[in-house]
Design an enzyme around this catalytic site. Structure first.
Site, short mmCIF file in Angstrom:
data_model
loop_
_atom_site.label_atom_id
_atom_site.label_comp_id
_atom_site.label_asym_id
_atom_site.label_seq_id
_atom_site.Cartn_x
_atom_site.Cartn_y
_atom_site.Cartn_z
N THR A 11 41.88 49.29 38.99
CA THR A 11 42.87 48.22 38.84
C THR A 11 43.17 47.53 40.17
O THR A 11 43.03 46.31 40.30
CB THR A 11 44.18 48.80 38.25
N VAL A 12 43.55 48.32 41.17
CA VAL A 12 43.94 47.70 42.44
C VAL A 12 42.71 47.13 43.17
O VAL A 12 42.75 46.02 43.70
CB VAL A 12 44.69 48.71 43.34
N GLU A 124 50.75 49.66 53.41
CA GLU A 124 51.94 49.01 52.86
C GLU A 124 52.03 49.20 51.35
O GLU A 124 53.12 49.44 50.80
CB GLU A 124 51.92 47.51 53.21
N VAL A 127 53.81 52.35 48.97
CA VAL A 127 55.21 52.46 48.54
C VAL A 127 55.69 51.08 48.09
O VAL A 127 55.53 50.11 48.81
CB VAL A 127 56.12 52.97 49.68
N GLU A 185 50.90 57.16 32.04
CA GLU A 185 49.62 57.73 31.59
C GLU A 185 49.80 58.33 30.20
O GLU A 185 50.82 58.95 29.90
CB GLU A 185 49.20 58.86 32.53
N LYS A 201 55.93 59.10 47.72
CA LYS A 201 56.41 57.90 48.39
C LYS A 201 57.53 58.22 49.39
O LYS A 201 57.53 57.71 50.51
CB LYS A 201 56.89 56.88 47.35
N GLY A 299 51.70 47.01 39.43
CA GLY A 299 50.99 45.84 38.91
C GLY A 299 49.78 45.58 39.76
O GLY A 299 49.79 45.75 40.98
#
Lengths: 409, 409
Positions: A11-12, A124, A127, A185, A201, A299
């Site tokens: 996704t990322v 960055e 978190v 999940e 985090k 997201g």
């Protein structure tokens, strides 16, 4: 033209490619040159992709190409990500990652390795997703001593708690909806609902604040599974909301305390109004006072845009920026970090008459009674005293079903 | 050892010295070397100060010393600050400033001058005081296109509006208290209450967002003098708060719009809950969505800590950091930037029967009537239509005493 590589096209990772392309012009302006993704490392087959030519299954392809200056790591986990990132840093590449598990586990080591090789290690996006937190913390607050951090850093549980509050839902119902929406999940939602994601985090933020590595294993971590409709209702009566709070307190005499737990947050506290999938982190600087960073946590594109901002930084600044983004290695301690503070508390008790609670649990008041349970607010107690209260109630044949610390205003 | 100079030893300037001393160790760690204030430029006499040896009345002393790498400008205004900053940049010194008037007026020119001389020109403290806004905007949001900014950027007026709301105070009473507390100037509070301070700040943020200089003179600016107890009461009836909002909207076809005005902010909008002297700036990035930076606006040490963070940056990075903190010069346009948007509005009308307002002002509803005035909410209108309504009401022998745009959710 600056060339970069992406490791892990989930996704990322795919978001990073998309952001680089969609905002190519403004990224080029800010980086001082165009940024092009030259390789994508992924073990899966992408031969049908329009970008098939970019894919490789071997890290060596990337390491052998001197044109690649920055590598993005979006594999996740530590099994592959950690050795791959080590190799990238050792080869003189800067690395930008969104991988909180890796940073929380190996952060000090990877930061030292980056420094040793004169490159950047930036995270960055680990978190707050796309919300700027780490950079303002180490850079803009560089002239401050940060004494306290309190954050809502897991969007999934915050979404669930919001649903439970607004629609009188049970934990199970809220979880189901979070899973249907893809926030949690389906197979094992434990990373979110048991607080492990939030723990990683706050481990990162605490490490950055105190200057040495704080291990997730040493952080007392509790999720939101035990929260019931009764608790949500009682919280409302107390003019509060229940939130999963990740917190750090520098304490006195370097008795640093850190934890992740559902807490009773008075509505007068700004974190009480942070709802849905939003994240918010409050920091207290000695010169600055309180500052809050707020935004949608996760997201694809938000998180990817934070990774790309790091890429731009890495291309511009190399290692120099990192005197402030750094913490030292530290031995892992035995057991959990202790919390020496005194707080107001909320407890929900089964099998003991509410009228007895002031005697057993000390000064406070009964918030509500229903279904054989009593919700009681304790005016002031330490963690140890709460354990004593728990024992006394057991002796009386009852049980403390839930304990929530109250967040100070 | 890095040597710096401070120009202007007022509130912020003396705060910079204090921050440098109080957090010397952590500043040294982050800057990579200790930071020492070598000179303080001020025309006033400080011969009785324990730091008397640092003071000089001549800029040449600073310019002649090759040890000084970074100069802090906290004189304020533009008369002396502007030529001094120019000379510092031309001599190869980086400059860090909290001076919003200078940045809003000469920002593009000074940024270009800094680039030309290979040094940094930094001004985080010019917006939001100590709260990080400019750095996260240009750095963390570097991979985003920023399409909208909405902010509460003046703590004094926000404090006054909070007082008016909570304690049913008039503007005059609230101003008196703000002056007593030192939040507002006693002699001429106009910079705050007439919106000029907010105008300079949004000029800076808008310039950074759109990439070319936006002049304060072109920004339609209206303060809070006309807000009465009736308006505050009517806003509450509309489940809203009145806030002085500085806003920027990139618009379509580069029809950028920007303004400063009191607005009706629905309580569902996060800015409605920002009270007292706090500042908050909401930005919308195309990849990221909404992000909010929140903190106490002004104050000696908060603002100074932001200046010192810039000093650390300037010492570390020199000019390279500034590919993203930059905007181009632009000719000053004639007149004010137009706002083409359609909004819901609040108007307060004198001398016209409330029953007539739906006919005159279009669809909407009467919020309240008292003392011969009627508060009316208009469902939708453009700025031009509001002017037409104003004309119609004048024809009927009435007067529109106040107009507030409603901030979208």
């Amino acid at each position: 033209m600056a060339k970069i590589a992406i490791m892990g096209f989930g996704t990322v990772g795919s978001g990073v490619l998309e952001v680089c392309r969609r905002n190519a012009a403004s990224i080029a302006r800010r980086a001082g040159e165009p940024v092009e993704v030259k390789y994508i490392l992924d073990v899966r087959d992408f031969s049908d992709s329009p970008d098939a030519a970019l894919f490789t299954k071997s890290l060596d392809t990337i390491l052998a190409d001197p044109e690649v200056k920055v590598v993005v790591e979006t594999i996740g986990g530590t099994k592959f990500a950690y050795p791959y990132v080590r190799q990238c840093l050792e080869s003189g590449r800067s690395v930008c990652t969104s991988n909180k598990e890796m940073v929380a586990t190996y952060g000090a080591e990877l930061l030292a390795l980056a420094r040793e090789h004169g490159v950047a290690f930036l995270f960055e996006a680990s978190v707050g997703g796309g919300t700027p937190i780490i950079t303002p913390m180490h850079q803009c607050l560089a002239a401050n001593h940060i004494s306290r951090i309190q954050g809502i850093v897991n969007g999934t549980t915050n979404f669930m708690l919001t649903k439970m509050k607004r629609e009188n839902m049970s934990f199970e119902e809220a979880l189901k909806i979070a899973q249907q929406l893809g926030y949690a999940e389906t197979k094992d939602p434990g990373d979110d609902v048991d607080g492990r994601d939030a723990c990683r985090k706050i481990a990162i933020l605490a490490s950055l604040a105190c200057g040495h590595h704080v291990y997730p294993d040493n952080i007392s971590t509790r999720g939101i599974r035990d929260i019931t409709v009764t608790d949500v209702k009682a919280a409302e009566k107390l003019d509060s909301a229940i939130k999963l709070i990740a917190w750090y307190d520098e304490g006195t005499d370097s008795q640093m305390a850190v934890g992740v737990e559902p807490m009773l947050v008075p509505n007068s506290n700004q974190l009480a109004g942070v709802d849905d999938v939003f994240n918010a982190v409050l920091m207290q600087g000695d010169m600055l006072g309180d500052v809050v960073f707020y935004g949608k946590g996760a997201g694809k594109l938000p998180t990817a845009s934070a990774v790309v901002a790091d890429v731009i930084d890495a291309l511009k600044d190399g290692v120099k920026v990192h005197d402030s983004l750094f913490w030292k290695p530290a031995p892992k301690r035995e057991g959990l970090v202790k919390d020496p503070g005194t707080y107001a508390w909320y407890i929900r008790v089964r099998g003991v008459a509410a009228a007895l609670l002031p005697n057993v649990a000390g000064p406070g008041h009964v918030v509500l009674e229903e279904n054989g349970e009593a919700a009681y607010r304790i005016d002031a107690a330490t963690v140890d005293q709460i354990e004593e209260i728990r024992g006394k109630i057991r002796v009386l044949g009852g049980e403390v079903a839930l304990v929530l610390k109250q967040l100070a205003d």
